[in-house]
Design a protein around this motif. Structure first.
Motif, PDB file in Angstrom:
ATOM      1  N   VAL A  16       0.841  -1.193   0.000  1.00  0.00           N
ATOM      2  CA  VAL A  16       0.000   0.000   0.000  1.00  0.00           C
ATOM      3  C   VAL A  16       0.876   1.242   0.000  1.00  0.00           C
ATOM      4  N   HIS A  17       1.934   1.219   0.770  1.00  0.00           N
ATOM      5  CA  HIS A  17       2.879   2.338   0.843  1.00  0.00           C
ATOM      6  C   HIS A  17       4.232   1.819   0.397  1.00  0.00           C
ATOM      7  N   GLY A  18       5.020   2.672  -0.203  1.00  0.00           N
ATOM      8  CA  GLY A  18       6.369   2.264  -0.564  1.00  0.00           C
ATOM      9  C   GLY A  18       7.204   2.016   0.677  1.00  0.00           C
ATOM     10  N   ALA A  19       8.223   1.187   0.560  1.00  0.00           N
ATOM     11  CA  ALA A  19       9.080   0.847   1.697  1.00  0.00           C
ATOM     12  C   ALA A  19       9.733   2.095   2.283  1.00  0.00           C
ATOM     13  N   GLY A  20      10.160   3.014   1.423  1.00  0.00           N
ATOM     14  CA  GLY A  20      10.793   4.243   1.903  1.00  0.00           C
ATOM     15  C   GLY A  20       9.858   5.066   2.771  1.00  0.00           C
ATOM     16  N   LEU A  21       8.615   5.213   2.350  1.00  0.00           N
ATOM     17  CA  LEU A  21       7.631   5.963   3.119  1.00  0.00           C
ATOM     18  C   LEU A  21       7.351   5.266   4.437  1.00  0.00           C
ATOM     19  N   THR A  22       7.259   3.952   4.407  1.00  0.00           N
ATOM     20  CA  THR A  22       6.995   3.182   5.619  1.00  0.00           C
ATOM     21  C   THR A  22       8.106   3.384   6.635  1.00  0.00           C
ATOM     22  N   ILE A  23       9.348   3.306   6.185  1.00  0.00           N
ATOM     23  CA  ILE A  23      10.488   3.484   7.093  1.00  0.00           C
ATOM     24  C   ILE A  23      10.548   4.920   7.595  1.00  0.00           C
ATOM     25  N   LYS A  24      10.380   5.878   6.715  1.00  0.00           N
ATOM     26  CA  LYS A  24      10.504   7.298   7.063  1.00  0.00           C
ATOM     27  C   LYS A  24       9.424   7.746   8.052  1.00  0.00           C
ATOM     28  N   THR A  25       8.205   7.289   7.862  1.00  0.00           N
ATOM     29  CA  THR A  25       7.098   7.746   8.703  1.00  0.00           C
ATOM     30  C   THR A  25       6.807   6.816   9.873  1.00  0.00           C
ATOM     31  N   GLY A  26       7.390   5.612   9.848  1.00  0.00           N
ATOM     32  CA  GLY A  26       7.125   4.651  10.912  1.00  0.00           C
ATOM     33  C   GLY A  26       5.792   3.951  10.755  1.00  0.00           C
ATOM     34  N   MET A  27       5.151   4.143   9.598  1.00  0.00           N
ATOM     35  CA  MET A  27       3.874   3.479   9.342  1.00  0.00           C
ATOM     36  C   MET A  27       4.119   1.988   9.172  1.00  0.00           C
ATOM     37  N   ARG A  28       3.174   1.193   9.562  1.00  0.00           N
ATOM     38  CA  ARG A  28       3.272  -0.248   9.320  1.00  0.00           C
ATOM     39  C   ARG A  28       2.903  -0.509   7.879  1.00  0.00           C
ATOM     40  N   GLU A  29       3.700  -1.360   7.252  1.00  0.00           N
ATOM     41  CA  GLU A  29       3.412  -1.677   5.863  1.00  0.00           C
ATOM     42  C   GLU A  29       2.184  -2.574   5.775  1.00  0.00           C
ATOM     43  N   SER A  30       1.344  -2.265   4.829  1.00  0.00           N
ATOM     44  CA  SER A  30       0.171  -3.082   4.541  1.00  0.00           C
ATOM     45  C   SER A  30       0.257  -3.562   3.109  1.00  0.00           C
ATOM     46  N   LEU A  31      -0.404  -4.681   2.850  1.00  0.00           N
ATOM     47  CA  LEU A  31      -0.440  -5.237   1.507  1.00  0.00           C
ATOM     48  C   LEU A  31      -1.885  -5.393   1.055  1.00  0.00           C
ATOM     49  N   ASN A  32      -2.129  -5.030  -0.198  1.00  0.00           N
ATOM     50  CA  ASN A  32      -3.399  -5.344  -0.835  1.00  0.00           C
ATOM     51  C   ASN A  32      -3.211  -6.706  -1.492  1.00  0.00           C
ATOM     52  N   ILE A  33      -4.112  -7.617  -1.234  1.00  0.00           N
ATOM     53  CA  ILE A  33      -4.015  -8.963  -1.791  1.00  0.00           C
ATOM     54  C   ILE A  33      -5.146  -9.151  -2.800  1.00  0.00           C
ATOM     55  N   PHE A  34      -4.749  -9.627  -3.970  1.00  0.00           N
ATOM     56  CA  PHE A  34      -5.678  -9.876  -5.061  1.00  0.00           C
ATOM     57  C   PHE A  34      -5.613 -11.349  -5.441  1.00  0.00           C
ATOM     58  N   VAL A  35      -6.747 -11.899  -5.844  1.00  0.00           N
ATOM     59  CA  VAL A  35      -6.818 -13.295  -6.289  1.00  0.00           C
ATOM     60  C   VAL A  35      -7.609 -13.343  -7.597  1.00  0.00           C
ATOM     61  N   PRO A  36      -7.428 -14.413  -8.382  1.00  0.00           N
ATOM     62  CA  PRO A  36      -8.225 -14.531  -9.608  1.00  0.00           C
ATOM     63  C   PRO A  36      -9.716 -14.585  -9.284  1.00  0.00           C
TER      64      PRO A  36
END
Length: 75
Positions: free
Chosen positions: A35-55
């Motif tokens: 959801v957020h780039g790794a750089g933004l996550t590290i810089k802001t301390g936000m927890r990384e989230s993932l959007n998961i898609f399936v067929p």
């Protein structure tokens, strides 16, 4: 024929990895996009989230697996 992927859920990285493993174990194809780039996550301390898609044709099975893994979460 092109595979059409549909949004399944958004989870924090740790929970997303658990769900991804369950999808793999049950032969459900998926793709996960941060959801957020790794750089933004590290810089802001936000927890990384993932959007998961399936067929599209595997979405019902994926939802059942997700509900079994996370029974109290909204689908």
């Amino acid at each position: 024929m092109e595979t059409v992927f549909e949004f399944l859920t958004q989870k924090e990285a740790m929970w997303a990895q658990m769900l991804i493993q369950v999808l793999k174990d049950n032969n459900v194809p998926y793709t996960a996009i941060p959801v957020h780039g790794a750089g933004l996550t590290i810089k802001t301390g936000m927890r990384e989230s993932l959007n998961i898609f399936v067929p599209k044709e595997a979405k019902e099975k994926a939802q059942e697996l997700m509900e079994a893994l996370f029974p109290e979460s909204e689908a």
